[in-house]
Design a protein around this motif. Sequence first.
Motif, PDB file in Angstrom:
ATOM      1  N   GLY A  33       0.801  -1.217   0.000  1.00 17.90           N
ATOM      2  CA  GLY A  33       0.000   0.000   0.000  1.00 17.90           C
ATOM      3  C   GLY A  33       0.833   1.266   0.000  1.00 17.90           C
ATOM      4  N   THR A  34       2.172   1.135   0.052  1.00 18.04           N
ATOM      5  CA  THR A  34       3.038   2.307  -0.019  1.00 18.04           C
ATOM      6  C   THR A  34       2.841   3.005  -1.362  1.00 18.04           C
ATOM      7  OG1 THR A  34       4.686   1.280   1.412  1.00 18.04           O
ATOM      8  CG2 THR A  34       5.432   3.102   0.051  1.00 18.04           C
ATOM      9  N   THR A  35       2.656   4.306  -1.340  1.00 19.46           N
ATOM     10  CA  THR A  35       2.394   5.057  -2.569  1.00 19.46           C
ATOM     11  C   THR A  35       3.689   5.415  -3.288  1.00 19.46           C
ATOM     12  OG1 THR A  35       2.469   7.220  -1.481  1.00 19.46           O
ATOM     13  CG2 THR A  35       0.356   6.053  -1.470  1.00 19.46           C
ATOM     14  N   ALA A  36       3.527   5.829  -4.549  1.00 19.24           N
ATOM     15  CA  ALA A  36       4.686   6.226  -5.343  1.00 19.24           C
ATOM     16  C   ALA A  36       5.395   7.423  -4.713  1.00 19.24           C
ATOM     17  CB  ALA A  36       4.254   6.553  -6.770  1.00 19.24           C
ATOM     18  N   GLU A  37       4.616   8.346  -4.149  1.00 18.64           N
ATOM     19  CA  GLU A  37       5.212   9.513  -3.506  1.00 18.64           C
ATOM     20  C   GLU A  37       6.019   9.104  -2.270  1.00 18.64           C
ATOM     21  OE1 GLU A  37       6.543  13.156  -2.616  1.00 18.64           O
ATOM     22  OE2 GLU A  37       5.600  12.492  -4.494  1.00 18.64           O
ATOM     23  N   GLU A  38       5.483   8.174  -1.498  1.00 13.44           N
ATOM     24  CA  GLU A  38       6.205   7.680  -0.317  1.00 13.44           C
ATOM     25  C   GLU A  38       7.493   6.974  -0.729  1.00 13.44           C
ATOM     26  OE1 GLU A  38       2.463   6.924   2.751  1.00 13.44           O
ATOM     27  OE2 GLU A  38       3.045   5.365   1.323  1.00 13.44           O
ATOM     28  N   LEU A  39       7.460   6.267  -1.853  1.00 12.05           N
ATOM     29  CA  LEU A  39       8.668   5.615  -2.355  1.00 12.05           C
ATOM     30  C   LEU A  39       9.710   6.659  -2.742  1.00 12.05           C
ATOM     31  CD1 LEU A  39       7.078   2.827  -4.575  1.00 12.05           C
ATOM     32  CD2 LEU A  39       8.373   2.475  -2.477  1.00 12.05           C
ATOM     33  N   ARG A  40       9.265   7.717  -3.392  1.00 10.29           N
ATOM     34  CA  ARG A  40      10.210   8.780  -3.782  1.00 10.29           C
ATOM     35  C   ARG A  40      10.797   9.462  -2.552  1.00 10.29           C
ATOM     36  NH1 ARG A  40       6.756   9.226  -8.399  1.00 10.29           N
ATOM     37  NH2 ARG A  40       5.216  10.465  -7.249  1.00 10.29           N
ATOM     38  N   GLN A  41       9.978   9.638  -1.521  1.00 13.07           N
ATOM     39  CA  GLN A  41      10.483  10.250  -0.293  1.00 13.07           C
ATOM     40  C   GLN A  41      11.511   9.352   0.386  1.00 13.07           C
ATOM     41  OE1 GLN A  41       7.083  11.168   2.147  1.00 13.07           O
ATOM     42  NE2 GLN A  41       6.354  12.807   0.799  1.00 13.07           N
ATOM     43  N   ARG A  42      11.300   8.045   0.290  1.00 10.36           N
ATOM     44  CA  ARG A  42      12.204   7.106   0.970  1.00 10.36           C
ATOM     45  C   ARG A  42      13.492   6.877   0.205  1.00 10.36           C
ATOM     46  NH1 ARG A  42      10.651   1.323   3.769  1.00 10.36           N
ATOM     47  NH2 ARG A  42      12.769   0.668   4.240  1.00 10.36           N
ATOM     48  N   PHE A  43      13.382   6.702  -1.124  1.00 12.29           N
ATOM     49  CA  PHE A  43      14.563   6.324  -1.917  1.00 12.29           C
ATOM     50  C   PHE A  43      15.122   7.464  -2.756  1.00 12.29           C
ATOM     51  CE2 PHE A  43      12.085   2.262  -1.607  1.00 12.29           C
ATOM     52  CZ  PHE A  43      12.932   1.637  -0.705  1.00 12.29           C
ATOM     53  N   GLY A  44      14.361   8.565  -2.861  1.00 13.62           N
ATOM     54  CA  GLY A  44      14.822   9.672  -3.677  1.00 13.62           C
ATOM     55  C   GLY A  44      14.511   9.441  -5.143  1.00 13.62           C
ATOM     56  N   PRO A  45      14.987  10.322  -6.011  1.00 17.00           N
ATOM     57  CA  PRO A  45      14.744  10.151  -7.452  1.00 17.00           C
ATOM     58  C   PRO A  45      15.505   8.932  -7.971  1.00 17.00           C
ATOM     59  CG  PRO A  45      16.251  11.973  -7.059  1.00 17.00           C
ATOM     60  CD  PRO A  45      15.741  11.556  -5.719  1.00 17.00           C
ATOM     61  N   PRO A  46      14.872   8.156  -8.860  1.00 16.75           N
ATOM     62  CA  PRO A  46      15.547   6.956  -9.366  1.00 16.75           C
ATOM     63  C   PRO A  46      16.673   7.291 -10.335  1.00 16.75           C
ATOM     64  CG  PRO A  46      13.460   7.280 -10.487  1.00 16.75           C
ATOM     65  CD  PRO A  46      13.526   8.325  -9.414  1.00 16.75           C
ATOM     66  N   ASP A  47      17.579   6.348 -10.483  1.00 15.85           N
ATOM     67  CA  ASP A  47      18.652   6.514 -11.473  1.00 15.85           C
ATOM     68  C   ASP A  47      18.092   6.378 -12.891  1.00 15.85           C
ATOM     69  OD1 ASP A  47      20.497   6.740  -9.389  1.00 15.85           O
ATOM     70  OD2 ASP A  47      20.720   4.565  -9.255  1.00 15.85           O
ATOM     71  N   ALA A  48      17.024   5.572 -13.022  1.00 16.62           N
ATOM     72  CA  ALA A  48      16.394   5.388 -14.334  1.00 16.62           C
ATOM     73  C   ALA A  48      14.919   5.053 -14.123  1.00 16.62           C
ATOM     74  CB  ALA A  48      17.087   4.268 -15.115  1.00 16.62           C
ATOM     75  N   ARG A  49      14.094   5.406 -15.105  1.00 18.48           N
ATOM     76  CA  ARG A  49      12.652   5.117 -15.049  1.00 18.48           C
ATOM     77  C   ARG A  49      12.210   4.578 -16.401  1.00 18.48           C
ATOM     78  NH1 ARG A  49       7.628   7.177 -16.226  1.00 18.48           N
ATOM     79  NH2 ARG A  49       6.027   7.050 -14.578  1.00 18.48           N
ATOM     80  N   ARG A  50      11.497   3.451 -16.369  1.00 18.71           N
ATOM     81  CA  ARG A  50      10.973   2.864 -17.598  1.00 18.71           C
ATOM     82  C   ARG A  50       9.464   2.674 -17.446  1.00 18.71           C
ATOM     83  NH1 ARG A  50      14.906  -0.820 -16.352  1.00 18.71           N
ATOM     84  NH2 ARG A  50      13.340  -2.488 -16.215  1.00 18.71           N
ATOM     85  N   ALA A  51       8.747   2.764 -18.552  1.00 24.83           N
ATOM     86  CA  ALA A  51       7.304   2.556 -18.549  1.00 24.83           C
ATOM     87  C   ALA A  51       6.916   1.718 -19.759  1.00 24.83           C
ATOM     88  CB  ALA A  51       6.569   3.903 -18.567  1.00 24.83           C
ATOM     89  N   SER A  52       6.061   0.748 -19.520  1.00 26.46           N
ATOM     90  CA  SER A  52       5.591  -0.088 -20.622  1.00 26.46           C
ATOM     91  C   SER A  52       4.092  -0.324 -20.474  1.00 26.46           C
ATOM     92  CB  SER A  52       6.352  -1.419 -20.664  1.00 26.46           C
ATOM     93  OG  SER A  52       6.212  -2.098 -19.427  1.00 26.46           O
ATOM     94  N   PRO A  53       3.336  -0.281 -21.583  1.00 21.42           N
ATOM     95  CA  PRO A  53       1.891  -0.454 -21.511  1.00 21.42           C
ATOM     96  C   PRO A  53       1.515  -1.901 -21.192  1.00 21.42           C
ATOM     97  CG  PRO A  53       2.604  -0.278 -23.792  1.00 21.42           C
ATOM     98  CD  PRO A  53       3.803  -0.018 -22.955  1.00 21.42           C
ATOM     99  N   THR A  54       0.407  -2.078 -20.497  1.00 25.69           N
ATOM    100  CA  THR A  54      -0.106  -3.414 -20.175  1.00 25.69           C
ATOM    101  C   THR A  54      -1.629  -3.350 -20.123  1.00 25.69           C
ATOM    102  OG1 THR A  54       0.006  -5.251 -18.605  1.00 25.69           O
ATOM    103  CG2 THR A  54       0.026  -3.048 -17.671  1.00 25.69           C
ATOM    104  N   PRO A  55      -2.319  -4.359 -20.686  1.00 26.68           N
ATOM    105  CA  PRO A  55      -3.785  -4.319 -20.684  1.00 26.68           C
ATOM    106  C   PRO A  55      -4.348  -4.520 -19.277  1.00 26.68           C
ATOM    107  CG  PRO A  55      -2.997  -6.391 -21.581  1.00 26.68           C
ATOM    108  CD  PRO A  55      -1.796  -5.525 -21.411  1.00 26.68           C
ATOM    109  N   ASN A  56      -5.400  -3.784 -18.962  1.00 29.29           N
ATOM    110  CA  ASN A  56      -6.084  -3.954 -17.690  1.00 29.29           C
ATOM    111  C   ASN A  56      -6.809  -5.296 -17.694  1.00 29.29           C
ATOM    112  OD1 ASN A  56      -8.518  -3.688 -15.770  1.00 29.29           O
ATOM    113  ND2 ASN A  56      -7.280  -1.892 -15.253  1.00 29.29           N
TER     114      ASN A  56
END
Length: 203
Positions: free
Chosen positions: A74-97
């Motif tokens: 249940g940890t949110t993306a914002e909480e992850l950013r607060q804990r680990f800081g900005p990532p070294d890399a970010r990737r996004a790929s589409p996936t069907p719901n």
Amino acid sequence: MTTPTPKKHALALFVATLLLAALAACGPAGEPGEEGTPDPGPGAVPEAPAETAEAPDPGEAPHTWLQRGFVASGTTAEELRQRFGPPDARRASPTPNRHVPDQTDTLVTLEYEGLTVELYSVTGGEDLLQSIVVSSPGILAYDQPVDVGSEWATVTSVLGPPSGRRDGTPFYACEGCPAADAPVYFEVEDGVVRRIRFSYYVD
């Protein structure tokens, strides 16, 4: 003064001999033969040791470890950013719901040194924590010696045997845990833990 007869002299020597023999049978203090510490003799069964406190149930160890969790479900993306800081890399790929026809969601992967976070981003909704892979030691904050780089034998001595294996990868499961509410996988190579993958339930 009366001179002892030979018979009386012999009797006195006999009594003295018996007395010396009796004294020799009694060993020094603390030795077998001392009063209150009887010699058990050869072939005697040793007395059972005193009972000790019952050892903790090994079945509770993985449950306790998983309950503490690395990152809570249940940890949110914002909480992850607060804990680990900005990532070294970010990737996004589409996936069907899986539930809404014709809706495309996104799998977002955040890369850090020794750490990979995967989020399931629902279109028009929230980002859900899907998995975290730890590949470097010292990132987990546990008291137990369970970490990347640990001997697999050490892990099983602490957590007990794994709950099962999937595609050859051992895992531990903990139903209802506030963190790692899906199995935690240990990728082992040459008897050493190389990666620990925490999985989270996403419906």
